[in-house]
Scaffold this motif. Structure first.
Motif, PDB file in Angstrom:
ATOM      1  N   MET A   1       1.998   6.349   4.800  1.00  0.00           N
ATOM      2  CA  MET A   1       2.152   5.343   3.755  1.00  0.00           C
ATOM      3  C   MET A   1       3.510   5.485   3.101  1.00  0.00           C
ATOM      4  SD  MET A   1      -1.302   4.606   1.950  1.00  0.00           S
ATOM      5  CE  MET A   1      -1.213   5.982   0.874  1.00  0.00           C
TER       6      MET A   1
ATOM      7  N   VAL B   1      -1.674   3.657   7.529  1.00  0.00           N
ATOM      8  CA  VAL B   1      -1.994   5.036   7.181  1.00  0.00           C
ATOM      9  C   VAL B   1      -1.664   5.974   8.333  1.00  0.00           C
ATOM     10  CG1 VAL B   1      -3.824   6.587   6.461  1.00  0.00           C
ATOM     11  CG2 VAL B   1      -3.760   4.286   5.597  1.00  0.00           C
TER      12      VAL B   1
ATOM     13  N   ARG C   1       4.045   3.555  -8.156  1.00  0.00           N
ATOM     14  CA  ARG C   1       3.159   4.338  -7.307  1.00  0.00           C
ATOM     15  C   ARG C   1       3.059   5.775  -7.814  1.00  0.00           C
ATOM     16  NH1 ARG C   1       5.588   5.761  -1.601  1.00  0.00           N
ATOM     17  NH2 ARG C   1       6.752   7.276  -2.823  1.00  0.00           N
ATOM     18  N   GLU C   2       4.195   6.317  -8.237  1.00  0.00           N
ATOM     19  CA  GLU C   2       4.235   7.723  -8.635  1.00  0.00           C
ATOM     20  C   GLU C   2       3.474   7.956  -9.934  1.00  0.00           C
ATOM     21  OE1 GLU C   2       5.960  10.329  -6.935  1.00  0.00           O
ATOM     22  OE2 GLU C   2       5.763   8.820  -5.383  1.00  0.00           O
TER      23      GLU C   2
ATOM     24  N   LEU D   1       8.487   1.936  -6.488  1.00  0.00           N
ATOM     25  CA  LEU D   1       8.095   3.309  -6.147  1.00  0.00           C
ATOM     26  C   LEU D   1       7.624   4.066  -7.379  1.00  0.00           C
ATOM     27  CD1 LEU D   1      10.876   4.471  -3.662  1.00  0.00           C
ATOM     28  CD2 LEU D   1       8.530   3.833  -3.159  1.00  0.00           C
TER      29      LEU D   1
ATOM     30  N   THR E   1       0.812  -1.214   0.000  1.00  0.00           N
ATOM     31  CA  THR E   1       0.000   0.000   0.000  1.00  0.00           C
ATOM     32  C   THR E   1       0.845   1.263   0.000  1.00  0.00           C
ATOM     33  OG1 THR E   1      -1.821  -1.121   1.054  1.00  0.00           O
ATOM     34  CG2 THR E   1      -1.747   1.247   1.300  1.00  0.00           C
TER      35      THR E   1
ATOM     36  N   PRO F   1      -3.457  14.312   7.172  1.00  0.00           N
ATOM     37  CA  PRO F   1      -3.933  13.215   6.329  1.00  0.00           C
ATOM     38  C   PRO F   1      -2.812  12.325   5.811  1.00  0.00           C
ATOM     39  CG  PRO F   1      -4.268  15.334   5.255  1.00  0.00           C
ATOM     40  CD  PRO F   1      -3.844  15.619   6.646  1.00  0.00           C
ATOM     41  N   GLU F   2      -1.577  12.799   5.795  1.00  0.00           N
ATOM     42  CA  GLU F   2      -0.506  11.943   5.278  1.00  0.00           C
ATOM     43  C   GLU F   2       0.032  11.018   6.364  1.00  0.00           C
ATOM     44  OE1 GLU F   2      -0.393  15.049   5.958  1.00  0.00           O
ATOM     45  OE2 GLU F   2       1.588  15.776   6.504  1.00  0.00           O
TER      46      GLU F   2
ATOM     47  N   ARG G   1       5.944  10.429   4.127  1.00  0.00           N
ATOM     48  CA  ARG G   1       6.813   9.432   3.514  1.00  0.00           C
ATOM     49  C   ARG G   1       8.220   9.532   4.074  1.00  0.00           C
ATOM     50  NH1 ARG G   1       4.364  10.207  -2.446  1.00  0.00           N
ATOM     51  NH2 ARG G   1       2.585   8.843  -2.107  1.00  0.00           N
TER      52      ARG G   1
END
Lengths: 294, 327, 261
Positions: free
Chosen positions: B256, B252, B192-193, B189, B60, B299-300, B305
């Motif tokens: 993430m 979360v 994901r980006e 990665l 995730t 929220p992050e 990261r």
């Protein structure tokens, strides 16, 4: 005849799933959020109706008040919990929805206790008819018909009315809709209100079929309705209805014909169907395929 | 070149010293009774949850795909390991490590089989299909005779000691970090980006999605095996979607794609319900409210990261040194 | 032999023939422009070249080898790399990591080598860093190597996307509207960058562009597409004065300079 009775059962459950699925699908269509708390709003509706009925209020007003209460409740949840997250990642919004779901379940547990409460038997005194050796209450049929009527009304509202057009515009492109003078906040609130009201309606139909009210009663129908929404094509209103009915009928029939030791497998059948549909047509039965443009 | 390789060597030594020191400190506290059996149980649980959170973070956080069926993979690891230690006839001390490896492999295989169809989908659809697979696994475990049906498995030898959970965690941590800081990790990665750009840059996105997904399932299986032998029994309904969501919340909450975040969040979210025990009936309510508030204001997640690295520490120390004469 | 040969290329989406009978070749070390009105099928041609779409007719050959039926990620193995109309960077990865991802497909070390940190890992990674730094230096971007790609100014983001494509060691670079959203100074800088690509890396460039100053300024040949078909091919001056091209752009015959401005 047994088949026919099970079919009617399926349609009854299906109409409940369809009503809840509508809330999922409308909210998803407009803010791309899987509102995990939606099943729990149904639970709130059930408790509201139960309280009203226990205080001697007749069923029809009780139902309407409960629907209105849930609609307001839905607006409040959206304003407090989801609105601040509209610009952040979809996942944070999803986790918030999970948080709201936990909050509602545990708040209900504190207020009403964890023991199941019995919902008054509404079928009492209502006529029923015989199908072979089984009797079917007239209320079951009425509830199915009522659910269909509500869904048709909703479809007409969304496609014909000005507010419904605004809803569709916001779900297509929020920014463009705002530029065209549509009040996005009001439209989103309205979507939550309608979805939550329908959930309360579903709650009463659910309590007719299974007259027990518990803090966790929303979880399983919530998940099933969500699957129904995906099955029909999430974001598509007629899809949610069809998905709900298909799911209900399949569930009732597998429950009826599967050997009793394996009753858990009827849920597995539901999930298997979901997986197959997603693989064959990922956008659901009525959904439009979406492709990212390169 | 010389300079950087000596620095790498220094970091390795430092890592090993820290890892060993933490182990010795915790082990001493447990053997000397500073931690009672309840607290040491909690410590084991924390390390199991760390493995679990890290494993989901691979799928995730790093790959960026929302998986809501993680408890299913954990269940497969748990049942595989437990069935092996119960039925193999070999001494538990030999069978347990082998069983953990077997659990990882079977979880990985099931992960692959689920991944083949599921990874063709994206976003919410992938979330839903993993949820469906997770539920299927839980239902099947409830139905099969050899998994004990609805009663589950009982009498599993309770051999997950602190040392086991700790070293399994360290192994998972090291493997995941070394993997992610390589060309293979970068490929994941980049998916994901931007999946389209990633494919256009020459990354076989399906292959790397699968690798991340299978890895995620394998470490979940490891956590499951440890969990089974910590609990001593397995109830199939535990591994339903609510549990998957609990794991997702840990990921979360921490952030993430942040290993440090996963570790800290697994500690906090394992301890929190225990600390709130005094409020008994309010604790889940408080938990829910905290979750919502965190998501609204951050929220992050706690770490986003970001990672806690030696570099961050050095920079922090440097800044403090510079500040001292002024203050 | 030409570097790229496109032969009677065509694709049909349902009932819509998006591209039909497109044939052209690109030689070594040349800059070719692909122009045409909006919706002419330019990006579709790019998507066909990079196997995003699979053609329903025709053939694409790179160095004489057909790329038909290959996967998208295999295009870079043929020596084709591209950029996108709307910049697609790995935004929360550093500039350095963006470029290193470009080296991935030629990477050798295995997953075990990575997780056990075998010598192959160290050697190759050191190599990557060195090569990436060289590439960044060539484009005057070495000072931003550790910056998150999403935080770069617009012009540098475009440049980084080109660098990432170059990291795959292409023989032909496909640029999809590289000057979109740029002002005159930035466009000028971009022209220098594209020339640098041609001279320094000795590769060819095929670019889609609406900015006619850029196209006329650096392209040696131009291909004009309209309604999915080739309308004209030739030197910039020939194309500029071709009445059919002017007609396609203006809807009727008009002042040839109008196309240029």
């Amino acid at each position: 005849m047994y088949f026919l009775v099970q079919l009617i059962n399926g349609l009854q459950i299906g109409s409940i799933y369809a009503l809840i699925a509508l809330g999922y699908t409308m909210v998803y269509g407009i803010i791309k959020l899987i509102n995990f708390a939606h099943g729990d709003i149904m639970m709130v509706g059930a408790y509201l109706a139960l309280l009203l009925l226990n205080n001697g209020i007749p069923i029809i007003p009780a139902m309407l008040i409960s629907m209105a209460g849930c609609a307001i409740f839905g607006i409040i949840i959206e304003r407090l919990a989801y609105k601040p997250l509209r610009k952040s990642s979809r996942l944070s919004a999803l986790i918030t929805a999970i948080g709201v779901s936990l909050l509602l379940q545990n708040a209900a547990m504190l207020v009403f206790g964890s023991a199941a409460r019995t919902f008054p038997d509404l079928t009492k005194g209502m006529p029923s008819f015989q199908l072979g050796s089984n009797s079917v209450n007239i209320l079951t049929v009425i509830s199915i018909v009522l659910a269909i009527v509500v869904m048709i009304a909703l479809q007409l509202f969304v496609t014909r009315s000005k507010a419904g057009t605004a809803m569709r515009a916001v779900s297509e492109d929020t920014d463009a809709a705002e530029l065209m003078g549509i009040n996005v906040n009001t439209t989103i609130s309205m979507t939550f209100a309608i979805g939550s009201g329908l959930a309360a309606f579903a709650a009463i139909l659910f309590c007719m079929a299974y007259p027990q009210v518990t803090p966790y009663m929303g979880a399983m129908p919530g998940i099933k309705a969500f699957i129904a929404a995906v099955l029909g094509g999430i974001g598509v209103i007629p899809g949610a209805m069809i998905g709900g009915f298909i799911l209900g009928v399949i569930e009732a029939l597998t429950k009826a014909y599967i050997p009793s030791g394996y009753s858990a497998l009827s849920d597995a059948v539901v999930f298997a169907i979901l997986i197959i549909v997603l693989l064959v047509k990922p956008s659901g039965l009525l959904g439009r395929p979406q492709r990212e443009k390169v | 070149m010389k300079k950087s390789s000596s620095r790498v060597f220094k970091t390795y030594v430092l890592n090993i010293v820290i890892i060993a020191a933490i182990f010795i400190a915790l082990q001493l506290m447990i053997t000397n009774g500073v931690f009672n059996s309840y607290t040491s149980g909690l410590v084991v649980q924390i390390f199991i949850n760390m493995i679990l959170t890290l494993s989901l973070n691979v799928a995730t956080g790093f790959l960026g795909e929302l998986c809501l069926g993680h408890a299913g993979f954990m269940a497969i690891g748990a049942y595989t390991t437990a069935l092996l230690t119960i039925n193999s006839g070999l001494p538990v001390m030999i069978m347990f490590p082998l069983g953990l490896i077997a659990g990882m492999i079977i979880s990985g295989i099931i992960g692959f089989l689920v991944g083949v169809p599921a990874l063709r989908l994206k976003g919410d659809y992938l979330a839903i299909i993993t949820l469906a697979f997770g539920e299927m696994i839980s239902i099947l475990l409830r139905t099969f005779k050899f998994t004990g049906g609805a009663l589950g498995l009982n009498g599993i030898p309770r051999v997950t000691s602190f040392a086991y959970s700790y070293w399994c965690f360290i192994i998972s941590l090291v493997l995941i970090i070394t993997f992610m800081f390589s060309r293979h990790g970068r490929a994941i990665l980049s998916i994901r980006e931007d999946e389209i750009a990633s494919e256009a840059t020459g990354v076989n996105t399906f292959k790397y999605k699968m690798i991340a997904f299978v890895m995620s399932a394998m470490f979940a299986g490891l956590a499951g095996g440890l969990f089974a032998h910590f609990q001593g029994n397995l109830a199939p309904e535990k591994f339903n979607y609510n549990y998957s969501i609990d794991i997702m919340v840990m990921v979360v909450f921490g952030g993430m794609g942040s290993v440090s975040g996963s570790i800290v969040s697994a500690i906090i979210l394992t301890l929190l319900p225990e600390l709130l025990r005094g409020f008994s009936e309010f604790r889940m309510l408080v938990y829910a409210i905290m979750l919502i508030v965190l998501m609204i204001f951050r929220p992050e997640g706690m770490f986003g990261r970001k990672e806690v690295t030696y570099r961050v520490f050095r920079r922090f120390l440097k800044r403090n040194k510079q500040n001292k004469p002024v203050s | 032999m030409a570097l790229l040969e496109v032969e009677n290329l065509g694709i049909r989406f349902g009932g819509l023939q998006a591209v039909k009978d497109v044939s052209f070749t690109i030689g070594n070390n040349e800059i070719v422009g692909l122009i045409g009105p909006n919706g002419a099928g330019k990006t579709t041609v790019f998507n066909l070249l990079t196997n995003v779409y699979h053609p329903t007719e025709g053939d694409i050959r790179v160095g004489g080898v057909s790329t038909l039926g290959k996967k998208q990620h295999e295009t870079v193995d043929f020596g084709l790399a591209r950029t996108f109309q709307n910049i697609r960077l790995f935004k929360s990865m550093s500039v350095m990591e963006n470029i290193k991802t470009g080296f991935h497909h030629r990477g050798r070390y295995s997953i075990p080598a990575a997780i056990f940190r075998l010598p192959a890992y160290w050697q190759e990674e050191a190599n990557y860093t060195e090569q990436a730094m060289d590439l960044l230096k060539t484009f005057g971007m070495s000072h931003v190597a550790e910056v998150e790609a999403g935080n770069l100014p617009y012009g540098q983001q475009r440049k980084l996307e080109i660098c990432r494509a170059l990291a795959t060691h292409p023989k032909l670079l496909l640029l999809d509207e590289p000057a979109a959203g740029m002002n005159a100074t930035e466009t000028q800088e971009l022209m220098d960058t594209i020339r640098l690509v041609q001279e320094h890396f000795k590769i060819s460039v095929l670019l889609i562009e609406h900015d006619m100053n850029l196209v006329m300024g650096i392209c040696e040949r131009i291909i004009v597409l309209n309604y999915g078909k080739i309308l004209a091919k030739g030197l910039p001056n020939e194309v500029r004065n071709n009445p059919e091209v002017i007609g396609a752009y203006l809807g009727s015959e008009g002042d040839p300079n109008a196309v240029v401005s």
